[in-house]
Write an enzyme that holds these catalytic residues in place. Structure first.
Site, PDB file in Angstrom:
ATOM      1  N   THR A   1       0.442   4.717   4.893  1.00 56.05           N
ATOM      2  CA  THR A   1      -0.186   3.624   5.647  1.00 56.05           C
ATOM      3  C   THR A   1       0.885   2.651   6.145  1.00 56.05           C
ATOM      4  O   THR A   1       0.771   2.112   7.245  1.00 56.05           O
ATOM      5  CB  THR A   1      -1.221   2.879   4.771  1.00 56.05           C
ATOM      6  OG1 THR A   1      -2.088   3.838   4.183  1.00 56.05           O
ATOM      7  CG2 THR A   1      -2.055   1.924   5.587  1.00 56.05           C
ATOM      8  N   GLY A   2       1.928   2.458   5.358  1.00 56.99           N
ATOM      9  CA  GLY A   2       3.029   1.572   5.763  1.00 56.99           C
ATOM     10  C   GLY A   2       3.643   2.008   7.090  1.00 56.99           C
ATOM     11  O   GLY A   2       4.015   1.175   7.924  1.00 56.99           O
TER      12      GLY A   2
ATOM     13  N   GLU B   1       5.598  -3.308   1.128  1.00 56.56           N
ATOM     14  CA  GLU B   1       5.778  -2.902  -0.278  1.00 56.56           C
ATOM     15  C   GLU B   1       5.014  -1.598  -0.437  1.00 56.56           C
ATOM     16  O   GLU B   1       3.782  -1.599  -0.403  1.00 56.56           O
ATOM     17  CB  GLU B   1       5.225  -3.971  -1.234  1.00 56.56           C
ATOM     18  CG  GLU B   1       5.931  -5.316  -1.168  1.00 56.56           C
ATOM     19  CD  GLU B   1       7.325  -5.307  -1.772  1.00 56.56           C
ATOM     20  OE1 GLU B   1       7.788  -4.238  -2.236  1.00 56.56           O
ATOM     21  OE2 GLU B   1       7.956  -6.376  -1.764  1.00 56.56           O
TER      22      GLU B   1
ATOM     23  N   CYS C   1       2.468   0.917  -8.615  1.00 58.62           N
ATOM     24  CA  CYS C   1       3.569   1.366  -7.747  1.00 58.62           C
ATOM     25  C   CYS C   1       4.832   1.572  -8.556  1.00 58.62           C
ATOM     26  O   CYS C   1       5.607   2.487  -8.331  1.00 58.62           O
ATOM     27  CB  CYS C   1       3.807   0.341  -6.655  1.00 58.62           C
ATOM     28  SG  CYS C   1       4.081  -1.325  -7.273  1.00 58.62           S
TER      29      CYS C   1
ATOM     30  N   GLY D   1       0.846  -1.199   0.000  1.00 63.45           N
ATOM     31  CA  GLY D   1       0.000   0.000   0.000  1.00 63.45           C
ATOM     32  C   GLY D   1       0.870   1.234   0.000  1.00 63.45           C
ATOM     33  O   GLY D   1       2.040   1.186  -0.397  1.00 63.45           O
ATOM     34  N   SER D   2       0.308   2.326   0.474  1.00 61.67           N
ATOM     35  CA  SER D   2       1.049   3.593   0.411  1.00 61.67           C
ATOM     36  C   SER D   2       2.092   3.668   1.527  1.00 61.67           C
ATOM     37  O   SER D   2       1.975   2.979   2.548  1.00 61.67           O
ATOM     38  CB  SER D   2       0.072   4.757   0.547  1.00 61.67           C
ATOM     39  OG  SER D   2      -0.544   4.685   1.819  1.00 61.67           O
ATOM     40  N   THR D   3       3.066   4.518   1.327  1.00 60.18           N
ATOM     41  CA  THR D   3       4.112   4.705   2.350  1.00 60.18           C
ATOM     42  C   THR D   3       3.495   5.243   3.639  1.00 60.18           C
ATOM     43  O   THR D   3       3.874   4.833   4.740  1.00 60.18           O
ATOM     44  CB  THR D   3       5.200   5.649   1.799  1.00 60.18           C
ATOM     45  OG1 THR D   3       5.816   4.973   0.683  1.00 60.18           O
ATOM     46  CG2 THR D   3       6.259   5.972   2.824  1.00 60.18           C
TER      47      THR D   3
HETATM   48  P1  NAD Z   1      -3.441   2.289   1.119  1.00 58.86           P
HETATM   49  O1  NAD Z   1      -2.172   2.371   1.890  1.00 58.86           O
HETATM   50  O2  NAD Z   1      -4.455   3.339   1.286  1.00 58.86           O
HETATM   51  O3  NAD Z   1      -4.207   0.913   1.468  1.00 58.86           O
HETATM   52  C1  NAD Z   1      -3.586  -0.347   1.339  1.00 58.86           C
HETATM   53  C2  NAD Z   1      -4.310  -1.343   2.230  1.00 58.86           C
HETATM   54  O4  NAD Z   1      -4.118  -0.978   3.606  1.00 58.86           O
HETATM   55  C3  NAD Z   1      -5.815  -1.409   2.028  1.00 58.86           C
HETATM   56  O5  NAD Z   1      -6.235  -2.754   2.153  1.00 58.86           O
HETATM   57  C4  NAD Z   1      -6.348  -0.566   3.196  1.00 58.86           C
HETATM   58  O6  NAD Z   1      -7.672  -0.899   3.561  1.00 58.86           O
HETATM   59  C5  NAD Z   1      -5.369  -0.937   4.288  1.00 58.86           C
HETATM   60  N1  NAD Z   1      -5.241   0.024   5.392  1.00 58.86           N
HETATM   61  C6  NAD Z   1      -5.604   1.333   5.403  1.00 58.86           C
HETATM   62  N2  NAD Z   1      -5.290   1.887   6.611  1.00 58.86           N
HETATM   63  C7  NAD Z   1      -4.710   0.913   7.356  1.00 58.86           C
HETATM   64  C8  NAD Z   1      -4.143   0.856   8.672  1.00 58.86           C
HETATM   65  N3  NAD Z   1      -4.102   1.929   9.457  1.00 58.86           N
HETATM   66  N4  NAD Z   1      -3.628  -0.315   9.099  1.00 58.86           N
HETATM   67  C9  NAD Z   1      -3.627  -1.407   8.308  1.00 58.86           C
HETATM   68  N5  NAD Z   1      -4.150  -1.423   7.049  1.00 58.86           N
HETATM   69  C10 NAD Z   1      -4.680  -0.278   6.584  1.00 58.86           C
HETATM   70  O7  NAD Z   1      -2.991   2.120  -0.401  1.00 58.86           O
HETATM   71  P2  NAD Z   1      -3.908   2.079  -1.702  1.00 58.86           P
HETATM   72  O8  NAD Z   1      -4.434   3.457  -1.935  1.00 58.86           O
HETATM   73  O9  NAD Z   1      -4.873   0.939  -1.589  1.00 58.86           O
HETATM   74  O10 NAD Z   1      -2.838   1.707  -2.837  1.00 58.86           O
HETATM   75  C11 NAD Z   1      -2.045   2.654  -3.481  1.00 58.86           C
HETATM   76  C12 NAD Z   1      -0.651   2.725  -2.874  1.00 58.86           C
HETATM   77  O11 NAD Z   1      -0.069   1.432  -2.828  1.00 58.86           O
HETATM   78  C13 NAD Z   1       0.309   3.567  -3.708  1.00 58.86           C
HETATM   79  O12 NAD Z   1       1.094   4.387  -2.876  1.00 58.86           O
HETATM   80  C14 NAD Z   1       1.195   2.532  -4.392  1.00 58.86           C
HETATM   81  O13 NAD Z   1       2.448   3.005  -4.779  1.00 58.86           O
HETATM   82  C15 NAD Z   1       1.256   1.470  -3.353  1.00 58.86           C
HETATM   83  N6  NAD Z   1       1.590   0.169  -3.964  1.00 58.86           N
HETATM   84  C16 NAD Z   1       2.812  -0.375  -3.723  1.00 58.86           C
HETATM   85  C17 NAD Z   1       3.173  -1.579  -4.309  1.00 58.86           C
HETATM   86  C18 NAD Z   1       4.511  -2.202  -4.062  1.00 58.86           C
HETATM   87  O14 NAD Z   1       4.659  -3.382  -4.330  1.00 58.86           O
HETATM   88  N7  NAD Z   1       5.502  -1.495  -3.554  1.00 58.86           N
HETATM   89  C19 NAD Z   1       2.266  -2.222  -5.156  1.00 58.86           C
HETATM   90  C20 NAD Z   1       1.026  -1.647  -5.378  1.00 58.86           C
HETATM   91  C21 NAD Z   1       0.693  -0.449  -4.763  1.00 58.86           C
END
Ligand code: NAD
Length: 475
Positions: free
Chosen positions: A227-228, A245, A279, A223-225
Site C-alpha cells: 500500500t505504501g 512506515e 511491524c 501500513g504495508s509496503t
Molecule cells: P494496509 O497497508 O492494508 O492498510 C493501512 C492503511 O492504509 C489502512 O488505513 C487502509 O485502509 C489504508 N489504505 C489501503 N489502501 C490504500 C490506498 N490505496 N491509498 C491510501 N490508503 C490506503 O496495512 P494493514 O494491513 O492495515 O497493516 C499491516 C501492515 O502495516 C504490515 O505490513 C505492517 O508491517 C505494517 N505496519 C508498519 C508499521 C511501521 O511503523 N513501519 C507499523 C504497523 C504496521
C-alpha cells in the site's frame, strides 16, 4: 459526556457527522458485529479538508507554547478516559488488557512528551552586514492514514508532532479498527478549535482520495509496503510530502554464549507481542547451531507453560485473536505452505477452524529452508521460523538479504561481538539484548522498502515542517 459504546460519528469541522451508508466493525474474538461506522463520501472528505485548511490559518499562528499545551491536554484527556478506551480497544482490536494498557497509556505519554519538543530557529550568521536564519514552518494539512494493529498509538504518533508543528490533521483509521480513533477525535474537540483535528472513516477509495487530494500537503502513512507504494505514487502527482512506515521482516541473531535460562522468554516476546501483528516483531530467528536445540526447546517450554491464546477480554489471556478475517486467511496460507512443503513444527501448527474467533496457535517452524515463504515474507501473525547459523559473515548476509529494513536484534553475552554484528545490520532500529524499546525522543523508521522518513524525535517533528532560510542584508 462521551458514550464509548455507541454513536460512532466522524468528526468534521468540530461537529459529529453520520452517514446513511455505513460499514460494520467486528469483535475478532467472537466475530460479532459491535458497531457500524460512517462511510465518508468524496464530498464529505472535501469538506473536511476545507475545514482543516481554514483552521490551519489560526492554528499555525498560535505561539508554539499554546499548541504544546493543547497537545499535552489531549494526553491528560486520554488518560482520564483510559478505562473506557482500553475496553474499546480490546473489543475492536482483540488485544488483551496488558496490551491495551500499553497502547492507551503509551499514547497519552506520547502526547505529553511530544508536547515538550520545540522547533529552534537556527541562526547561521548575525553581524553588522547580514543576518541569516533557517526557521521551520508548518506544512499545512496532513492526511494521517493508520493500520489496525496499534490503531490509536500509530494515530497519535502522527497527530502529536503534526499539531505541535502547527499543521492540522485529517485522520483516517483502518476500516477494521476505527472505534478508538473516532472516540479520541470526538473527545479532542473539548480542547482543540474546530477543523484542527478531524476523523473520517470509510472503505476502499477514501485513502486514495486523500493521497490524491490537491489540498492535503502531506501524507503520514503506516501500513504495508504494498500500500505504501500506492501512496507514494499517488502523492507524487501533487508533490506531497510523505512519511511511510511500512512492513518489516526483522531478523534476530542469537549468539552461542547467550544466557539459556532467559532467552526463551525474551525471544518469545520479541516475536509474539501483539500476537505477532507488529511491524517490528522478530520474524526470523537465526540461532547458532551449537545451541539451536536448547533455544528452540526453551521457547517451546515457555509457550507450553505460560501462553494462553483467547479472548483479550478474559483474564489470563496472553495473546488474542488475529484482528480480521482478511489477515486470518493470509496467515492460514503460511500454515498451508509449511505443511505442503513438509516443514516441521516445533510448536503449534494446527488451526482450529471451529474456534469462535479468528484464533491461530502460536507456531514455531523448525529450521525451514532460507528461501521458504515463511522466511522470506512477512506473515504478520503468530507463525515464526527458527533457523541455524554457524558463520558470522554468512548470518549477517542472510539477515540483510531482504527488501525490508525496519528492525533487528542481536542476543549474546559478549557485548563487543553483539555490537560488532549489530552495527552491520541494515535496519532503522537495532536492539542489542533487548527489544521493543521505543521513546517519543528516539527516531523510528525503516531502511530500504520498510519506509521513508521517520517518526518520533526532533527528526520526526521536522517532517511536518518546511525549512525556510531568511537572509537580511543590513548595510
Ligand atoms: P494496509 O497497508 O492494508 O492498510 C493501512 C492503511 O492504509 C489502512 O488505513 C487502509 O485502509 C489504508 N489504505 C489501503 N489502501 C490504500 C490506498 N490505496 N491509498 C491510501 N490508503 C490506503 O496495512 P494493514 O494491513 O492495515 O497493516 C499491516 C501492515 O502495516 C504490515 O505490513 C505492517 O508491517 C505494517 N505496519 C508498519 C508499521 C511501521 O511503523 N513501519 C507499523 C504497523 C504496521
Amino acid at each position: 459526556m462521551i458514550n464509548f459504546d455507541t454513536d460512532y460519528s466522524m468528526t468534521i469541522d468540530g461537529k459529529p457527522v453520520f452517514t446513511d451508508k455505513t460499514h460494520p466493525v467486528y469483535n475478532p474474538a467472537n466475530k460479532t458485529e459491535i458497531a457500524t461506522v460512517p462511510d465518508c463520501s468524496e464530498e464529505q472528505l472535501n469538506a473536511t479538508v476545507s475545514s482543516a485548511r481554514r483552521a490551519f490559518r489560526a492554528w499555525s499562528k498560535l505561539p508554539l507554547s499554546e499548541r504544546q499545551q493543547k497537545v499535552a491536554a489531549l494526553g491528560e484527556l486520554l488518560e482520564s478516559n483510559a478505562e473506557a478506551f482500553m475496553a474499546l480497544l480490546t473489543r475492536e482490536q482483540g488485544k488483551p488488557r496488558y496490551g491495551a494498557e500499553w497502547e492507551i497509556y503509551g499514547s497519552a505519554a506520547w502526547l505529553k512528551e511530544i508536547a515538550t519538543q520545540t522547533l529552534e530557529v537556527e541562526v547561521l550568521e548575525d553581524n553588522a552586514q547580514r543576518k541569516v536564519i533557517t526557521r521551520f514552518t508548518p506544512l499545512g494539512v496532513v492526511g494521517a492514514i493508520v493500520p489496525w494493529n496499534f490503531p490509536l498509538l500509530l494515530a497519535v504518533w502522527k497527530i502529536a508532532p503534526a499539531l505541535v508543528a502547527g499543521c492540522t490533521v485529517v485522520l483516517k483509521p483502518s476500516p477494521y479498527t476505527p472505534l478508538c480513533d473516532l472516540k479520541f477525535v470526538e473527545l479532542a474537540q473539548q480542547v482543540l478549535p474546530p477543523g484542527v483535528l478531524s476523523c473520517v472513516t470509510g472503505v476502499d477509495d477514501l485513502g486514495k482520495w486523500m493521497t490524491s487530494h490537491p489540498d492535503i500537503n502531506k501524507i503520514a502513512f503506516t501500513g504495508s509496503t504494498e500500500t505504501g507504494r500506492h501512496v507514494a505514487r499517488s502523492s507524487a502527482e501533487t508533490i506531497k510530502r510523505v512519511t511511510l512506515e511500512l512492513g518489516g521482516n526483522d531478523p534476530a541473531i542469537v549468539l552461542p554464549d547467550v544466557n539459556l535460562d532467559t532467552i526463551g522468554e525474551k525471544l518469545f516476546w520479541s516475536a509474539f507481542q501483539n500476537n505477532a501483528q507488529f511491524c517490528n516483531a522478530t520474524k526470523r530467528i537465526y540461532i547458532h547451531e551449537d545451541i539451536y536445540d536448547e533455544v528452540r526447546d526453551a521457547m517451546v517450554r515457555f509457550i507450553n507453560e505460560n501462553v494462553k491464546v483467547g479472548d483479550g477480554a478474559d483474564q489470563g489471556t496472553t495473546l488474542g485473536p488475529i484482528q480480521n478475517s482478511m489477515q486470518y486467511e493470509k496467515v492460514k496460507e503460511y500454515f498451508a505452505d509449511c505443511k505442503s512443503n513438509d516443514y516441521k513444527f516445533a510448536s503449534g501448527g494446527e488451526i482450529d477452524g471451529d474456534a469462535p474467533g479468528w484464533f491461530v496457535p502460536v507456531t514455531l517452524v523448525d529450521n525451514p529452508p532460507e528461501n521458504s515463504r515463511i522466511v522470506a515474507e512477512e506473515p504478520f501473525g503468530p507463525i515464526l521460523p527458527l533457523l541455524k547459523w554457524s558463520d558470522e559473515a554468512d548470518v549477517i548476509e542472510r539477515a540483510n538479504d531482504t527488501i525490508y529494513g525496519l528492525g533487528a536484534t542481536v542476543w549474546g553475552e559478549d557485548l563487543e561481538v553483539v555490537q560488532r554484528i549489530g552495527e552491520q545490520l541494515e535496519a532503522g532500529t537495532v536492539w542489542l539484548n533487548e527489544v521493543h524499546q521505543y521513546s517519543p525522543h528516539q527516531a523510528f523508521g525503516g531502511h530500504k522498502q520498510s519506509g521513508l522518513g521517520c517518526e518520533n524525535s526532533i527528526h520526526g517533528l521536522l517532517e511536518y515542517c518546511n525549512w525556510q532560510t531568511i537572509t537580511l542584508f543590513k548595510a
